[in-house]
Structures are given as C-alpha cells and as structure tokens.
Scaffold this motif. Structure first.
Motif, short mmCIF file in Angstrom:
data_model
loop_
_atom_site.label_atom_id
_atom_site.label_comp_id
_atom_site.label_asym_id
_atom_site.label_seq_id
_atom_site.Cartn_x
_atom_site.Cartn_y
_atom_site.Cartn_z
N ILE A 135 0.82 -1.21 0.00
CA ILE A 135 0.00 0.00 0.00
C ILE A 135 0.87 1.27 0.00
CG2 ILE A 135 -1.78 1.27 1.28
CD1 ILE A 135 -2.70 -1.46 2.34
N ALA A 136 2.08 1.19 0.53
CA ALA A 136 2.95 2.37 0.62
C ALA A 136 3.40 2.87 -0.76
CB ALA A 136 4.17 2.05 1.47
N PHE A 137 3.35 2.02 -1.78
CA PHE A 137 3.79 2.44 -3.11
C PHE A 137 2.75 3.38 -3.72
CE2 PHE A 137 6.39 -1.25 -2.41
CZ PHE A 137 7.60 -0.89 -2.99
N PRO A 138 3.18 4.49 -4.33
CA PRO A 138 2.22 5.50 -4.82
C PRO A 138 1.36 5.03 -5.99
CG PRO A 138 4.46 6.07 -5.46
CD PRO A 138 4.56 4.91 -4.53
N GLU A 139 1.76 3.97 -6.70
CA GLU A 139 0.97 3.49 -7.84
C GLU A 139 -0.30 2.77 -7.40
OE1 GLU A 139 5.23 3.70 -8.99
OE2 GLU A 139 4.17 2.72 -7.37
N ILE A 140 -0.35 2.37 -6.15
CA ILE A 140 -1.48 1.59 -5.64
C ILE A 140 -2.35 2.47 -4.76
CG2 ILE A 140 -2.13 -0.50 -4.37
CD1 ILE A 140 -0.40 -1.06 -6.84
N ARG A 141 -3.64 2.53 -5.07
CA ARG A 141 -4.58 3.28 -4.22
C ARG A 141 -5.09 2.35 -3.14
NH1 ARG A 141 -7.69 4.81 -8.83
NH2 ARG A 141 -9.52 4.14 -7.67
N SER A 142 -5.26 2.86 -1.94
CA SER A 142 -5.64 2.02 -0.80
C SER A 142 -7.03 1.41 -0.96
CB SER A 142 -5.56 2.81 0.51
OG SER A 142 -6.39 3.95 0.43
N ASP A 143 -7.93 2.06 -1.72
CA ASP A 143 -9.28 1.50 -1.89
C ASP A 143 -9.30 0.33 -2.88
OD1 ASP A 143 -8.66 3.22 -3.95
OD2 ASP A 143 -10.74 3.84 -4.29
N GLU A 144 -8.20 0.13 -3.63
CA GLU A 144 -8.13 -0.99 -4.57
C GLU A 144 -7.70 -2.29 -3.91
OE1 GLU A 144 -6.67 1.26 -8.61
OE2 GLU A 144 -5.16 0.57 -7.21
N VAL A 145 -7.10 -2.19 -2.74
CA VAL A 145 -6.48 -3.36 -2.11
C VAL A 145 -7.53 -4.32 -1.57
CG1 VAL A 145 -4.93 -4.12 -0.29
CG2 VAL A 145 -4.45 -2.02 -1.53
N GLU A 146 -7.56 -5.51 -2.16
CA GLU A 146 -8.46 -6.56 -1.67
C GLU A 146 -7.67 -7.67 -1.00
OE1 GLU A 146 -10.87 -8.00 -4.86
OE2 GLU A 146 -11.56 -6.00 -5.40
N LYS A 147 -6.57 -8.05 -1.64
CA LYS A 147 -5.75 -9.16 -1.13
C LYS A 147 -4.32 -8.67 -0.96
CE LYS A 147 -8.70 -12.34 -3.55
NZ LYS A 147 -9.11 -12.57 -4.91
N PRO A 148 -3.99 -8.09 0.19
CA PRO A 148 -2.61 -7.59 0.37
C PRO A 148 -1.60 -8.73 0.47
CG PRO A 148 -3.87 -7.35 2.39
CD PRO A 148 -4.83 -7.85 1.36
N HIS A 149 -0.42 -8.47 -0.02
CA HIS A 149 0.66 -9.47 0.07
C HIS A 149 1.98 -8.75 0.32
CE1 HIS A 149 2.25 -8.43 -3.92
NE2 HIS A 149 0.99 -8.36 -4.31
N GLY A 150 2.96 -9.50 0.76
CA GLY A 150 4.27 -8.93 1.04
C GLY A 150 5.09 -8.77 -0.23
N LEU A 151 6.19 -8.07 -0.07
CA LEU A 151 7.04 -7.76 -1.21
C LEU A 151 8.47 -7.63 -0.70
CD1 LEU A 151 6.88 -6.82 -4.25
CD2 LEU A 151 6.76 -4.52 -3.36
N GLU A 152 9.43 -8.21 -1.41
CA GLU A 152 10.83 -8.11 -1.03
C GLU A 152 11.59 -7.36 -2.11
OE1 GLU A 152 14.38 -11.08 0.42
OE2 GLU A 152 13.21 -11.62 -1.33
N VAL A 153 12.43 -6.42 -1.69
CA VAL A 153 13.26 -5.66 -2.62
C VAL A 153 14.71 -5.98 -2.29
CG1 VAL A 153 13.93 -3.35 -3.39
CG2 VAL A 153 11.56 -3.79 -2.72
N VAL A 154 15.44 -6.53 -3.28
CA VAL A 154 16.85 -6.88 -3.09
C VAL A 154 17.69 -5.93 -3.92
CG1 VAL A 154 18.61 -8.68 -3.29
CG2 VAL A 154 16.27 -9.30 -2.71
N ILE A 155 18.62 -5.22 -3.26
CA ILE A 155 19.49 -4.27 -3.94
C ILE A 155 20.87 -4.91 -4.08
CG2 ILE A 155 20.54 -1.98 -3.78
CD1 ILE A 155 18.00 -1.32 -1.99
N THR A 156 21.28 -5.17 -5.32
CA THR A 156 22.56 -5.83 -5.60
C THR A 156 23.60 -4.77 -5.94
OG1 THR A 156 21.32 -7.68 -6.50
CG2 THR A 156 23.67 -7.63 -6.97
N THR A 157 24.73 -4.81 -5.22
CA THR A 157 25.79 -3.82 -5.44
C THR A 157 27.09 -4.52 -5.82
OG1 THR A 157 26.65 -3.82 -3.17
CG2 THR A 157 24.77 -2.39 -3.61
N THR A 158 28.07 -3.74 -6.26
CA THR A 158 29.39 -4.28 -6.59
C THR A 158 30.32 -4.24 -5.38
OG1 THR A 158 30.11 -2.12 -7.38
CG2 THR A 158 29.24 -3.64 -9.02
N ALA A 159 29.81 -3.86 -4.22
CA ALA A 159 30.63 -3.78 -3.01
C ALA A 159 31.09 -5.18 -2.59
CB ALA A 159 29.85 -3.13 -1.88
N LYS A 160 32.31 -5.27 -2.08
CA LYS A 160 32.87 -6.57 -1.66
C LYS A 160 32.46 -6.93 -0.23
CE LYS A 160 35.77 -7.14 -5.29
NZ LYS A 160 35.11 -6.25 -6.23
#
Length: 194
Positions: A135-160
């Motif tokens: 719901i926190a993402f601006p593309e999604i309106r809160s009144d549209e949410v019927e079946k909420p689900h989780g989401l994982e964001v993985v940030i891959t870097t070149t750091a060692k």
C-alpha cells in the motif's frame, strides 16, 4: 537532484575519501534491483496470481516473470512446475528511478516507519528490504487493495563487504535506524489498601 546524478557528483567522492579507492572504477555502485513476491495463498485462491502479477507490473513498470517450483514438496502441497512467486529485475534508468521513488515517496508512507534495519546485508554487499504490504507504493490506491501481500526488494551492489555497501547506501540517503528499539513502558499497577 536525481539519485543517479547525486551518485556521480557526490557519492563517488565521499566513498573514495572514506575507503581510499585509488581508481574511480573501484567505487561500488548498484547493479540491479530485484522485486520478489511469493504466492503461497494461490493454492486456495487462483485469482491471487493475477493480483500479484498486476501489482508488481504497476509498481515496477515492467512485466513480472513467474518463478516455478523445481521439485514437489508434499508438506506444502507444491508440485513440480507450479507457480510459487513472481520477480522483476530492474537495471539502468528504471532501477535508479525506482530507487529514487522508493526513498523519497514509498518509505515515508510506511506506517510507523522508524528507519530500515542496518543488519539486512548478506555478507557480499547486497541488501534486502521487505514490505509487509504494498500500500505504501504510490501506484497503488488504498481502496483498490483486496488481497494484500508482502514484497521483497533486493538491492545488488558491486561492493565486496557489508561495510562498503552500507557506506554506499548511507551516502545515497537510505534512512537506516541506529538499531536501538524503543522499549514499551508498561503502566504500573496501583495497589489498593484495604
């Protein structure tokens, strides 16, 4: 200033000074961002797959790829080849735009936000961030949410190392918390005299 410009103009200089990189090409950068969503509830509700698919497409601006199970697991009622999740990989301009939007719009909209966990690095310079609902993402309106689900964001870097990755993300403006959780104070019970 956009995040990619900030990286080139400010962050590279800060990291070279902090870690002492001789060559500018040795400075760590972000290579890709992967969004993952599991669809365990789809066993009971087949429409759930469509919901997750459309939500990830709207958030990322790209069509998600289905991830399928490699083997059958009877305990979880999973058969080989069954759809168990969706993923989207962002690179280049889309990646920087998504990161900019996540830092400036999405994270401030998360309920009871107190910063992100600085311990979510994997030991090889990559960072994982989970959202309990989208719901926190601006593309999604809160009144549209019927079946909420989780989401994982993985940030891959070149750091060692984790320290280099932490320095990179901190310089980009990631709001890390200091790792101290606030203690909840319980009210004292008053003793009544007879």
């Amino acid at each position: 200033m956009k995040l990619q410009e900030k990286y080139k103009k400010e962050v590279v200089a800060v990291l070279r000074q902090e870690f002492g990189y001789a060559n500018i090409m040795a400075v760590p950068t972000i290579t890709k961002i992967t969004l993952n969503a599991g669809v365990g509830k789809a066993l009971q509700d087949p429409k759930y797959l469509e919901v997750v698919d459309s939500v990830l497409a709207r958030i990322s601006g790209q069509q998600p790829v289905k991830t399928r199970s490699k083997k059958s697991i009877a305990a979880f009622k999973i058969r080989e080849g069954m759809v168990i999740g969706f993923k989207v990989t962002l690179r280049g301009g889309k990646m920087w735009n998504f990161l900019d939007k996540m830092l400036s719009v999405t994270l401030p909209r998360v309920r009871d936000f107190r910063g992100i966990n600085p311990k979510s690095f994997d030991g090889q310079g990559n960072y994982s961030l989970g959202f309990k609902d989208y719901i926190a993402f601006p593309e999604i309106r809160s009144d549209e949410v019927e079946k909420p689900h989780g989401l994982e964001v993985v940030i891959t870097t070149t750091a060692k190392t984790n320290a280099e990755a932490f320095g990179l993300l901190k310089a980009l403006g990631f709001p890390f918390n200091d790792g101290v959780k606030e203690k909840k104070v319980k009210p004292k019970k008053e003793k009544f005299k007879k």
